[in-house]
Design an enzyme around this catalytic site. Sequence first.
Site, PDB file in Angstrom:
ATOM      1  N   SER A 182       0.844  -1.301   0.241  1.00 34.61           N
ATOM      2  CA  SER A 182       0.334   0.164   0.055  1.00 34.61           C
ATOM      3  C   SER A 182       0.997   0.772   0.290  1.00 34.61           C
ATOM      4  CB  SER A 182      -0.906  -0.165   1.331  1.00 34.61           C
ATOM      5  OG  SER A 182      -0.127  -0.349   2.780  1.00 34.61           O
ATOM      6  N   ASN A 206      -1.391  -1.426  13.744  1.00 34.58           N
ATOM      7  CA  ASN A 206      -2.394  -2.363  14.157  1.00 34.58           C
ATOM      8  C   ASN A 206      -2.871  -0.381  14.475  1.00 34.58           C
ATOM      9  OD1 ASN A 206      -2.496  -4.364  12.861  1.00 34.58           O
ATOM     10  ND2 ASN A 206      -3.726  -5.049  14.815  1.00 34.58           N
ATOM     11  N   THR A 239     -39.400  28.436  -5.992  1.00 37.26           N
ATOM     12  CA  THR A 239     -39.794  26.608  -5.764  1.00 37.26           C
ATOM     13  C   THR A 239     -39.835  26.204  -7.122  1.00 37.26           C
ATOM     14  OG1 THR A 239     -41.309  28.412  -5.131  1.00 37.26           O
ATOM     15  CG2 THR A 239     -40.295  28.276  -3.453  1.00 37.26           C
ATOM     16  N   SER A 275     -16.933  23.988 -28.113  1.00 39.21           N
ATOM     17  CA  SER A 275     -16.684  22.089 -28.502  1.00 39.21           C
ATOM     18  C   SER A 275     -15.838  22.330 -29.766  1.00 39.21           C
ATOM     19  CB  SER A 275     -18.308  22.696 -29.227  1.00 39.21           C
ATOM     20  OG  SER A 275     -18.595  21.063 -30.092  1.00 39.21           O
ATOM     21  N   ASN A 282     -19.169  25.527 -22.822  1.00 40.91           N
ATOM     22  CA  ASN A 282     -19.314  25.314 -22.096  1.00 40.91           C
ATOM     23  C   ASN A 282     -18.612  25.394 -20.669  1.00 40.91           C
ATOM     24  OD1 ASN A 282     -20.393  23.622 -24.619  1.00 40.91           O
ATOM     25  ND2 ASN A 282     -18.928  22.837 -24.767  1.00 40.91           N
ATOM     26  N   GLU A 305     -19.582  21.517 -14.534  1.00 42.31           N
ATOM     27  CA  GLU A 305     -19.651  20.475 -14.659  1.00 42.31           C
ATOM     28  C   GLU A 305     -19.179  19.032 -14.040  1.00 42.31           C
ATOM     29  OE1 GLU A 305     -21.936  20.685 -18.875  1.00 42.31           O
ATOM     30  OE2 GLU A 305     -19.826  20.442 -19.024  1.00 42.31           O
ATOM     31  N   TYR A 347      -8.792  -5.859  14.105  1.00 48.34           N
ATOM     32  CA  TYR A 347      -8.054  -5.108  12.819  1.00 48.34           C
ATOM     33  C   TYR A 347      -8.433  -6.500  11.525  1.00 48.34           C
ATOM     34  CZ  TYR A 347      -4.987  -3.265   8.965  1.00 48.34           C
ATOM     35  OH  TYR A 347      -4.301  -3.983   8.087  1.00 48.34           O
ATOM     36  N   GLN A 381      -7.084  -1.817   5.068  1.00 50.58           N
ATOM     37  CA  GLN A 381      -5.584  -1.041   4.131  1.00 50.58           C
ATOM     38  C   GLN A 381      -5.945   0.294   3.461  1.00 50.58           C
ATOM     39  OE1 GLN A 381      -1.601  -2.191   3.821  1.00 50.58           O
ATOM     40  NE2 GLN A 381      -2.745  -3.423   1.538  1.00 50.58           N
ATOM     41  N   LYS A 390      -7.589   4.338   3.423  1.00 49.45           N
ATOM     42  CA  LYS A 390      -7.499   5.647   3.379  1.00 49.45           C
ATOM     43  C   LYS A 390      -7.166   6.122   1.184  1.00 49.45           C
ATOM     44  CE  LYS A 390      -3.740   2.944   5.424  1.00 49.45           C
ATOM     45  NZ  LYS A 390      -4.511   2.464   5.805  1.00 49.45           N
TER      46      LYS A 390
HETATM   47  N1  ARG Z   1      -0.637  -1.049   5.747  1.00 51.29           N
HETATM   48  C1  ARG Z   1      -1.638  -1.669   6.999  1.00 51.29           C
HETATM   49  C2  ARG Z   1      -3.310  -1.098   6.451  1.00 51.29           C
HETATM   50  O1  ARG Z   1      -2.613   0.446   6.268  1.00 51.29           O
HETATM   51  C3  ARG Z   1      -0.858  -0.975   8.081  1.00 51.29           C
HETATM   52  C4  ARG Z   1      -1.671  -2.414   9.327  1.00 51.29           C
HETATM   53  C5  ARG Z   1      -1.168  -3.600   9.175  1.00 51.29           C
HETATM   54  N2  ARG Z   1      -1.332  -4.723  10.253  1.00 51.29           N
HETATM   55  C6  ARG Z   1      -2.343  -5.844  10.072  1.00 51.29           C
HETATM   56  N3  ARG Z   1      -2.203  -6.533  10.925  1.00 51.29           N
HETATM   57  N4  ARG Z   1      -1.018  -6.619   9.079  1.00 51.29           N
HETATM   58  O2  ARG Z   1      -3.989  -1.051   7.459  1.00 51.29           O
END
Ligand code: ARG
Length: 460
Positions: free
Chosen positions: A25, A112, A157, A279, A287, A292, A319, A324, A327
Site C-alpha cells: 500500500s 494496528n 421554488t 466544442s 460550455n 459540470e 483489525y 487498508q 486510505k
Molecule cells: N498497511 C496496513 C494498513 O494500512 C497497516 C496495518 C497492518 N496490520 C496488520 N495486522 N497487518 O492497514
Amino acid sequence: MKKNPSRNTHLKKSPSKLLESINNSIDIDQRMYKEDIEGSIAHATMLGKQKIISKKDQTKIVNGLKIILQKINSGKIHFKSELEDIHMNIESLLFKQIGETAGKLHTARSRNDQVVTDFKLWIRNNSINLDKHLQNLQKSLINVAKKNTSTVMPGYTHLQVAQPISLAHHCLAYIEMMGRDRSRLKDCIERLNESPLGSGALAGTSFPIDRNLTSKLLKFSKPTANALDSVSDRDFAVEFLFVISLISTHLSRMADEIILWSNQQFNFINLPDELATGSSIMPQKKNPDGAELVRGKASGIISNLNGLLVILKGLPLAYSKDLQDDKKIVFSAFDDTCLTLEVMTEIWSKVSFNKGIMNDAVNNSNATATDFANWLVQHIELSFREAYQLTGRIVAHANKNNKKLDQLSLEELQKFNNKITEDAQKTLSINESIKNKNSFGGTSPQRVKQSIKYAIKKYL
Ligand code: ARG
C-alpha cells in the site's frame, strides 16, 4: 537484518509477486510519512520516559527518525514496494540509519495502533486545509454579496419563479451552507481526537506504557478507552467522508445553478472564457465544463463514503486487512473535494452577472402576487386565505387578458374589491417587495447588509 522487518521467520517462503502486489500500500500510504514519524517519535519518547528503553536508545531513535524525515522531505528517499507500507518502509530506513537499535522502536506497539494513529493525525492535519478552502469560497461569495445587495433576481421554488430576492440573499444562502460544513468538520475532528496509540494489536500491552503522555505529545485530547475498539475503529474516517460528501453535495447544487444560469435561456451569468471550453465541432459553443465536473465529482466522493461503510459492515473485531483500503478512499475523496472547492471559488470570483436579464426574469412573472395578498391582509381585514383566493382570481383575470398584475388598472382591481387602493398597486413593485422583506433572515437590502456584516465577523 531482514529485508522487511515485519516478515516473520516462521514463514518459509517469501510472499509471491501476486500477494505482494495486492498487499502493498506504499503508493497510497506514503502520504502519511510525516504523521508516521511524528507518532514514532512520540512513542519512542514515551518508551524512554517509562524506562522501557534506555535514554540513549530513545535519543538515537528520535534523532534517526528526524534525519529520515528530512531526507524524505528533500525527496532523497525512494520507498520500496516490497516493504509493503509506510510503517515498514520507515522502520527499515531507521535500521539503515541507526542499526539494530531501530528494532526497539516497535516495543509495546503494533502496526494496528500505529496505522490508525497515523490516519487520525493525517485527517486532523489536512482538515485545516479543507477548512481554509471552505473559508475561501465563503470569502468570494461574500465579495459578490457585498456588491449586489440591490441586484434583483428571481427566487425559485420547484424551479418556478416564486418571489423576488437579491443576488446577495442568494449568496448568503450558500455562505450559511458552507458555515455548517465548517462546523460539521470541526465536530468531526473533535470526536476523532482521541489517541489510539498504545492499544497494541488489540489487547493493550504488558509493558508499563504511558498512553496519556503519547496522547499529549501528539496533541490528542485523551487516549481512547478500549484497545479492541481503537484498532478496528474507522468511524472517524466515515464521519470525515460524510462531511466531505455533504460539502460535495452542496458544491454540486451550486454547480448546477451555475450551469443553469449560464444556459442561453437563463443567461443570468457570463462565465469568463478561461473558465469555459469550446466544442470540437460547434464553433459557437461555450460550455461550463468546470461546473459540470464539480457536479460530476460529487458522485465519486459520495460513492467513497458508501465504499468505506460497505468495507466496515462485514468486519468482526478487530483489525482485518480490508481496512487498508480506507486510505485510498479517504485520500481520493479529500483531493477531489479540495479541487472542486478551488474551482468553485474561482468561478465565483470571476463570474459576471447580466443584471438587466435577471431583473426582467422577475418582472415578467407576477412574482409579487404574495405581496399583494399580504397588503389585503394588512389593510382590508381579510384573513390570509381570503386574500390568497382573491389575489388568485385577479391573477386568473390578468392571465386571461394577457396582462401582468402590475399592468392592471386600479379600476380593474377595484372590481374585485372596492377597498383596494393605489397603495395596494405599489406592493406589486419588485423593489418594494424586496425592501419589505425585512424579517430576520429576509432579503431586504437592510437585512442583507446586516447579514453580510455578521457573516464577515463569523466566518472570515
Ligand atoms: N498497511 C496496513 C494498513 O494500512 C497497516 C496495518 C497492518 N496490520 C496488520 N495486522 N497487518 O492497514
